[in-house]
Design a protein around this motif. Structure first.
Motif, PDB file in Angstrom:
ATOM      1  N   TYR A  49      57.459  21.723  19.505  1.00  0.00           N
ATOM      2  CA  TYR A  49      57.824  20.133  19.323  1.00  0.00           C
ATOM      3  C   TYR A  49      57.791  19.934  17.944  1.00  0.00           C
ATOM      4  O   TYR A  49      58.917  18.925  17.291  1.00  0.00           O
ATOM      5  CB  TYR A  49      57.151  19.214  20.170  1.00  0.00           C
ATOM      6  CG  TYR A  49      57.326  17.707  20.134  1.00  0.00           C
ATOM      7  CD1 TYR A  49      58.613  17.243  20.996  1.00  0.00           C
ATOM      8  CD2 TYR A  49      56.965  16.820  19.202  1.00  0.00           C
ATOM      9  CE1 TYR A  49      58.748  15.942  20.959  1.00  0.00           C
ATOM     10  CE2 TYR A  49      57.439  15.679  19.182  1.00  0.00           C
ATOM     11  CZ  TYR A  49      58.158  15.167  20.169  1.00  0.00           C
ATOM     12  OH  TYR A  49      58.683  13.826  19.869  1.00  0.00           O
ATOM     13  N   ASP A  50      56.654  19.775  17.221  1.00  0.00           N
ATOM     14  CA  ASP A  50      56.444  19.365  15.835  1.00  0.00           C
ATOM     15  C   ASP A  50      57.498  20.090  14.900  1.00  0.00           C
ATOM     16  O   ASP A  50      57.938  19.476  13.876  1.00  0.00           O
ATOM     17  CB  ASP A  50      54.988  19.526  15.406  1.00  0.00           C
ATOM     18  CG  ASP A  50      53.940  18.767  16.213  1.00  0.00           C
ATOM     19  OD1 ASP A  50      54.426  17.766  16.648  1.00  0.00           O
ATOM     20  OD2 ASP A  50      52.765  19.047  16.097  1.00  0.00           O
ATOM     21  N   ALA A  55      62.123  14.469  16.101  1.00  0.00           N
ATOM     22  CA  ALA A  55      61.815  13.224  16.939  1.00  0.00           C
ATOM     23  C   ALA A  55      62.377  12.033  16.680  1.00  0.00           C
ATOM     24  O   ALA A  55      62.854  11.141  17.593  1.00  0.00           O
ATOM     25  CB  ALA A  55      60.339  13.323  16.685  1.00  0.00           C
ATOM     26  N   ARG A  78      56.102  12.964  22.665  1.00  0.00           N
ATOM     27  CA  ARG A  78      55.452  14.327  22.440  1.00  0.00           C
ATOM     28  C   ARG A  78      54.315  14.514  23.523  1.00  0.00           C
ATOM     29  O   ARG A  78      54.255  15.713  24.022  1.00  0.00           O
ATOM     30  CB  ARG A  78      54.433  14.405  21.030  1.00  0.00           C
ATOM     31  CG  ARG A  78      53.956  15.745  20.674  1.00  0.00           C
ATOM     32  CD  ARG A  78      53.076  15.608  19.268  1.00  0.00           C
ATOM     33  NE  ARG A  78      52.617  16.772  19.042  1.00  0.00           N
ATOM     34  CZ  ARG A  78      51.799  17.577  19.327  1.00  0.00           C
ATOM     35  NH1 ARG A  78      51.033  17.012  20.428  1.00  0.00           N
ATOM     36  NH2 ARG A  78      51.454  18.844  18.813  1.00  0.00           N
TER      37      ARG A  78
END
Length: 355
Positions: A49-50, A55, A78
């Motif tokens: 995800y990071d 995001a 997240r």
């Protein structure tokens, strides 16, 4: 892409194609190197995800499209991403790892040979290994087969499995039966062991992820499964007739690995053990992990609403061949119990397979 599709796409998600026509000798646009694909799994959910998710763009898109009283934040997004990955999974046996095992809360333990049982195991197994037919087939494989890869390892494995199956069959066939119609029917239907290479196992739920009601599932192909079929079916098989294979009749599975991949096979064979225990509905289900030279025995044991997977240390066929064959015979002859010559040790996990 239609205009309506474009309206609903996240920011910066659409790039216009270049309509430039290149003349002779003109250089085209430099191609970017293709990004390596990432396999999403429990261990890397947060990191993926990071690293791979924009995001800011995604939150802006969601908050602009969803009619919600409270707008979502990057932190919430997240958290939900990671939770959705960790809750429930359906993975191939080959992808099953330590994180999957931890997610379903299965404990591990060790199996050791009972005190005083080693000599008897060695004696029984050595009789099989020292038979002329077994020695001849093993010598041929050692002489002619390059065994560094899994396909080569399987030929060695065959020279151990088949004699052990044959010896177990003799023991089963020699078991006294009563006379009369019932005795005859028992002989006919007590069955014959059959080796099934490349047996497909469909998706099977083996537990619940992280204490939730999300099912954790596995599927894939077993290198070897050993089943038992009624004698009439076995006779038909010898004549080339297809068998009606019932997963529920499988008594053991064997995972083959090359020497270099052996240590990585423990979780794969564990997942197979768990899946077959669930599919057969048995309290105990055994499996083996082997290179043909190194062998370790696994048992999934269901007791008091908990499943524990136990494993032996690795045994070397050149040192402990008799023990390996005798234990394999015990596995086949006692499909609903832990092999009689082994006992459980719960205070400790698996011993790491040797390379």
């Amino acid at each position: 892409m239609s205009s309506s599709d474009a309206d609903y796409a996240p920011p910066n998600a659409i790039k216009k194609r270049s309509n430039t026509v290149l003349g002779p000798g003109a250089e085209g646009p430099k191609r970017k190197k293709a990004r390596k694909s990432t396999v999403l799994h429990l261990a890397n959910a947060g990191e993926t995800y990071d690293k791979d998710i924009d995001a800011d763009a995604l939150v802006t898109f969601i908050n602009g499209r969803v009619d919600a009283r409270e707008h979502i934040t990057k932190e919430t997004l997240r958290t939900e991403w990671v939770r959705s990955v960790r809750q429930g999974f359906d993975v191939n046996f080959r992808q099953f790892g330590a994180d999957h095992l931890a997610a379903i809360g299965v404990r591990r333990g060790r199996l050791v040979i009972r005190d005083g049982a080693t000599a008897g195991l060695k004696e029984r197994g050595d009789k099989v290994l020292q038979s002329q037919q077994c020695k001849a087939s093993r010598d041929l494989v050692r002489k002619y087969v390059y065994q560094t890869k899994e396909a080569g390892a399987r030929l060695t494995i065959d020279t151990i499995i088949l004699p052990a199956m044959d010896a177990a069959q003799v023991v089963q066939d020699d078991t006294p039966v009563s006379l009369g119609v019932q005795g005859i029917m028992r002989v006919l239907w007590q069955g014959q062991f059959v080796l099934l290479p490349e047996q497909q196992i469909d998706t099977t739920a083996i537990g619940y992820s992280n204490g939730t009601n999300e099912e954790a599932c596995v599927h894939g192909v077993l290198d070897y499964a050993i089943t038992i079929v009624p004698l009439p079916d076995a006779i038909s098989m010898r004549e080339g007739e297809p068998l009606n294979i019932l997963t529920e009749s499988i008594v053991a599975v064997i995972e083959a690995k090359s020497a270099s991949a052996y240590a990585k096979g423990e979780y794969q064979v564990t997942s197979q053990c768990l899946a077959l225990r669930k599919r057969t509905g048995r309290t105990v289900f055994p499996a083996l992990l082997t290179t043909g030279v190194l062998w370790s025995f696994y048992v999934a044991h269901y007791l008091d609403d908990e499943v524990v997977v136990y494993a032996t240390k690795s045994y070397d066929i050149n040192v402990d061949g008799g023990i390996i064959v005798a234990l394999l015979m015990e596995v086949l002859l006692n499909p609903n119990a832990i092999p009689p010559s082994l006992r459980r040790v719960t205070n400790g996990g698996f011993e790491k397979p040797e390379q």
